[in-house]
Design a protein around this motif. Sequence first.
Motif, PDB file in Angstrom:
ATOM      1  N   VAL A 176       0.847  -1.194   0.000  1.00 22.73           N
ATOM      2  CA  VAL A 176       0.000   0.000   0.000  1.00 22.73           C
ATOM      3  C   VAL A 176       0.881   1.242   0.000  1.00 22.73           C
ATOM      4  N   GLU A 177       0.692   2.086  -1.005  1.00 21.49           N
ATOM      5  CA  GLU A 177       1.532   3.274  -1.210  1.00 21.49           C
ATOM      6  C   GLU A 177       0.625   4.509  -1.194  1.00 21.49           C
ATOM      7  N   GLN A 178       1.055   5.517  -0.456  1.00 23.27           N
ATOM      8  CA  GLN A 178       0.152   6.668  -0.317  1.00 23.27           C
ATOM      9  C   GLN A 178       0.048   7.525  -1.581  1.00 23.27           C
ATOM     10  N   GLY A 236      14.133   0.310   6.654  1.00 19.53           N
ATOM     11  CA  GLY A 236      14.532   1.408   5.768  1.00 19.53           C
ATOM     12  C   GLY A 236      14.598   2.744   6.494  1.00 19.53           C
ATOM     13  N   ASP A 237      14.324   3.810   5.732  1.00 20.46           N
ATOM     14  CA  ASP A 237      14.449   5.170   6.280  1.00 20.46           C
ATOM     15  C   ASP A 237      13.508   5.415   7.463  1.00 20.46           C
ATOM     16  N   ALA A 238      12.461   4.631   7.601  1.00 21.72           N
ATOM     17  CA  ALA A 238      11.543   4.804   8.727  1.00 21.72           C
ATOM     18  C   ALA A 238      12.289   4.670  10.059  1.00 21.72           C
ATOM     19  N   ASP A 276      -3.494   5.249  -0.864  1.00 20.56           N
ATOM     20  CA  ASP A 276      -4.107   4.875   0.419  1.00 20.56           C
ATOM     21  C   ASP A 276      -3.006   4.823   1.483  1.00 20.56           C
ATOM     22  N   THR A 277      -3.389   4.946   2.707  1.00 16.87           N
ATOM     23  CA  THR A 277      -2.443   4.746   3.809  1.00 16.87           C
ATOM     24  C   THR A 277      -3.192   4.317   5.049  1.00 16.87           C
ATOM     25  N   ILE A 278      -2.408   4.018   6.043  1.00 10.04           N
ATOM     26  CA  ILE A 278      -2.960   3.528   7.300  1.00 10.04           C
ATOM     27  C   ILE A 278      -3.566   4.695   8.083  1.00 10.04           C
ATOM     28  N   LEU A 290      21.102   8.094  -8.104  1.00 14.84           N
ATOM     29  CA  LEU A 290      21.292   7.421  -6.826  1.00 14.84           C
ATOM     30  C   LEU A 290      22.667   6.768  -6.877  1.00 14.84           C
ATOM     31  N   THR A 291      23.518   7.135  -5.948  1.00 14.49           N
ATOM     32  CA  THR A 291      24.840   6.510  -5.880  1.00 14.49           C
ATOM     33  C   THR A 291      24.686   5.094  -5.372  1.00 14.49           C
ATOM     34  N   LEU A 292      25.348   4.163  -6.029  1.00 15.86           N
ATOM     35  CA  LEU A 292      25.323   2.777  -5.580  1.00 15.86           C
ATOM     36  C   LEU A 292      26.684   2.478  -4.980  1.00 15.86           C
TER      37      LEU A 292
END
Length: 374
Positions: A29-31, A285-287, A124-126, A42-44
Amino acid sequence: MKILVLGGGIGGMAAALKLKALGHQVDLVEQAKDWKAVGTGLTLSVLTLRALWDLGIGKEITEQGYVHDGVDIYDQHGEFIRTVLSKRVISSETPSEGAILRPVLHQIMSEKVIEADINVRLGDTIDTIKSDLKTGSDVQFISGIKDHYDLVIGADGVFSKLRDLLMPEQAKPEYTGQACWRIQFERPAEITRGRMFQSERMKVGFNPCSPTHMYMYMMECVPKDQVWREEAELPQIAKTLLSDFDDVLHDYIAQIDVNTPIIYRPLDRVMVDGAWHRGSTLLIGDAVHATTPHLGSGAGLAVEDAIVLAHFIEQYSDDLETVFNEFMQKRLQRARYVVETSGEIGRMEIAGESMIARSILLAKGFEKVTNAYM
Ligand SMILES: Cc1cc2nc3c(=O)[nH]c(=O)nc-3n(C[C@H](O)[C@H](O)[C@H](O)COP(=O)(O)OP(=O)(O)OC[C@H]3O[C@@H](n4cnc5c(N)ncnc54)[C@H](O)[C@@H]3O)c2cc1C
């Protein structure tokens, strides 16, 4: 298990792919209504490239991005300082690092998600969640949909709503004192690996990121009260900032005008320095570990999280307590190292500390993240 992945960024897509491949039922689910990646390159780093390779998209990265070995570091007048080379960890034939355009990486990963028949819901989101380790999570979405999941994965980025809902006691993202600029250029044939130019308080570099293009990155130290800028002002500010590097970048500075697309992002950081799980929900991740890009490893950490999580779910099935404990053993220290080392390089840049000391820490950081993550 029935699994919800909240957030369709790099970490969320990686988790959805890995867990679906194990045979689980996955809702992603992606907002955003329009599912896409904004930004240029993006540097790899060695860490990020290996993680994407382990995810199974090495061939696509090689063809549509650019892989190479090392970055050459110069001062602002073009005086050579050192080369930072990472060890080849994927195979002796595969270069150690590279770069790719963010929209291209998003395209590669989202196509895999669609091919894998993962149930994707956009826009959508939570809204609320009740999450219990033994009985699972009851989720109410803002769309009105209600559902029950055995496992919820929060991959909803640095400003994570799930973190706010489940870990309100945790520190909020903090502005680091630097902003990152990115501008895309055509790549001259002679630029075949990274180049970085440092002055006392700034650094500018180029990363080849496709067969035809490269992007310029620039790290600027900006006080918090001056960080907001109008988009229309960006080209002129960029030209002024780059003027210290005119000896070596004159031709590129001349190409920047009012029509040049410029990405300018103040850098926020957050590190949840404890358990990343509550009930039957795990944040990745970033969260839980949003790092500055000094080691080019934030995206790679998010993908590593997904791979390590899937590994322990394969091993311990729905024994989530063991899965989460084993996962934290593997992930916390590594993520903390990247967030803190990247943060320290940024702090040294803000303080105007010696370029040699900064490049030594960069080399040390790259060496350390080469270590195996599993
Ligand atoms: C300027 C800048 C440059 C960077 N450069 C590099 C680099 O060169 N190399 C590197 O490896 N890393 C880099 N990073 C870090 C990297 O971008 C992140 O670490 C990586 O994107 C983290 O992935 P993620 O999936 O955890 O979060 P994100 O990529 O932020 O994805 C989060 C997703 O969740 C969605 N979302 C947000 N809130 C909700 C919600 N409430 N409900 C549902 N969905 C939600 C978002 O729309 C997004 O799709 C950089 C970061 C910045 C800011």
